[in-house]
Design a protein around this motif. Structure first.
Motif, PDB file in Angstrom:
ATOM      1  N   ARG A  58      10.492  58.647  38.692  1.00 37.20           N
ATOM      2  CA  ARG A  58      10.697  60.096  38.528  1.00 37.20           C
ATOM      3  C   ARG A  58      11.046  60.432  37.068  1.00 37.20           C
ATOM      4  O   ARG A  58      10.535  61.397  36.507  1.00 37.20           O
ATOM      5  N   LEU A  91       8.780  57.593  43.139  1.00 37.32           N
ATOM      6  CA  LEU A  91       9.145  58.982  42.834  1.00 37.32           C
ATOM      7  C   LEU A  91      10.251  59.499  43.758  1.00 37.32           C
ATOM      8  O   LEU A  91      10.587  60.680  43.733  1.00 37.32           O
ATOM      9  N   SER A 104       2.523  63.889  45.674  1.00 35.89           N
ATOM     10  CA  SER A 104       3.916  64.144  45.288  1.00 35.89           C
ATOM     11  C   SER A 104       4.068  65.572  44.780  1.00 35.89           C
ATOM     12  O   SER A 104       5.054  66.254  45.079  1.00 35.89           O
ATOM     13  N   GLN A 147       8.813  62.711  34.499  1.00 34.65           N
ATOM     14  CA  GLN A 147       9.316  63.921  33.838  1.00 34.65           C
ATOM     15  C   GLN A 147       9.048  63.864  32.337  1.00 34.65           C
ATOM     16  O   GLN A 147       8.635  64.856  31.724  1.00 34.65           O
ATOM     17  N   ASP A 206       6.383  68.263  46.485  1.00 28.33           N
ATOM     18  CA  ASP A 206       7.463  68.825  45.659  1.00 28.33           C
ATOM     19  C   ASP A 206       7.402  70.345  45.591  1.00 28.33           C
ATOM     20  O   ASP A 206       8.260  70.974  44.984  1.00 28.33           O
TER      21      ASP A 206
END
Length: 327
Positions: free
Chosen positions: A314, A53, A279, A318, A283
């Motif tokens: 990543r 990520l 994460s 998404q 984030d």
């Protein structure tokens, strides 16, 4: 490759990575002739997931000066891990494990050859060259302190130093009762390590065993009283439960699990969950978003044979998050 990193890691994980041989076909290990070679270890699963990520993740461990140790180092470096703190131990071998090919989502039988391994000889000395001031986050599990007295000292030392230097700490108890001298010893040690942690990530049955409490609310309360700021409890297919005060005031809620049509191998689900939660919080997501991401990545992990092969990068994450119904 590790030498391409000039800056010290922002995230640190530590523990034992083993070379794993997964049976090619179902059946008893004694009957299996062909195996696939992989890498195994709860701590490295999380490290790899965070690295995919885009986090700069350091791995602290020991491997033997043998082909299996080389395989682990190469695999982790190819996954983008910073292996400057992965030490080669010329006196002790790399740990191995052999895993059945389970059918229908059953837990596969595993045989370990890890007693006296290089990683079981980890000690605080192995952390002597870590730049704790550069660390943003440390992820720990209950496995290193189960390996040996010296590895337990390393776990305490690493969390104390990280805390003193202002890094956030996540802790997944990851119970391995067979590695402990007694259940009481396991409970006492892991609860003491949890006291250093900001985010505690037990499974419900693990939390019940460690705290003596029954409900997710009370299990979480035990760790919040010890100083944790968030407790995110894994409820298996039901999803996860959050209780904490990350947003300034205390809140608690359950987040539904993600439907998985075909469960292939449940090993690694909890590590995928940890990758999602950690994460998400790093984030800057809300607690609910972080728990949802934990559920989502945990669900990816159980749809593949390997422990960490289902962990997304990543871009994939998404796409997965875009597909999710909004809560």
């Amino acid at each position: 490759m590790s030498h391409s990193f000039t800056n010290p890691p922002e995230v640190l994980t530590f523990g034992e990575a083993m070379t794993m041989f997964v049976a090619d076909s179902p059946g008893k290990l004694s009957d299996v002739e062909h195996f696939q070679r992989r890498i195994a270890g709860a701590d490295t699963n999380v490290a790899i997931g965070l690295s995919r990520l885009g986090f700069h993740v350091g791995w602290l461990s020991r491997v033997g000066s043998d082909s299996f140790g080389d395989f682990i180092r190469n695999t982790l470096e190819n996954e983008g891990l910073d292996c400057r703190h992965l030490h080669t131990d010329t006196q002790h071998p790399t740990g191995l494990l052999f895993k059945e090919r389970a059918l229908g989502g059953a837990d596969p039988k595993v045989e370990y050859f890890r007693r006296g391994s290089a990683a079981s000889h980890l000690s605080p000395q192995d952390a002597s060259d870590i730049d704790f001031g550069a660390l943003r986050h440390v992820h720990a599990t209950g496995i290193p302190p189960a390996l040996s007295a010296s590895a337990r000292e390393l776990a305490y030392h690493t969390l104390k130093e990280a805390r003193a230097n202002g890094a956030s700490i996540s802790f997944d108890p990851n119970l391995r009762p067979s590695l402990w001298a007694s259940e009481a010893d396991m409970r006492k040690t892991l609860n003491a390590l949890a006291m250093f942690s900001d985010w505690v990530l037990p499974g419900l049955s693990e939390g019940q065993l460690l705290t003596g409490q029954k409900t997710p609310y009370d299990v979480a309360g035990y760790y919040l009283d010890q100083g944790a700021s968030a407790v995110i409890i894994k409820l298996g297919p039901e999803g996860s439960y959050y209780r904490g005060n990350l947003g300034g005031q205390e809140e608690s809620f359950t987040v539904d699990g993600c439907h998985v049509a075909d469960v292939v191998d449940t090993v690694g689900a909890g590590d995928g969950f940890a990758v999602g939660v950690i994460s998400g919080l790093l984030d800057g997501c809300s607690a609910r978003q972080a728990a949802q991401r934990g559920n989502l990545i945990g669900a990816q992990a159980i749809q593949v044979v390997g422990d960490m092969e289902g962990l997304p990068n990543r871009q994939q994450l998404q796409a997965l998050e875009t597909d999710q119904p909004t809560a």
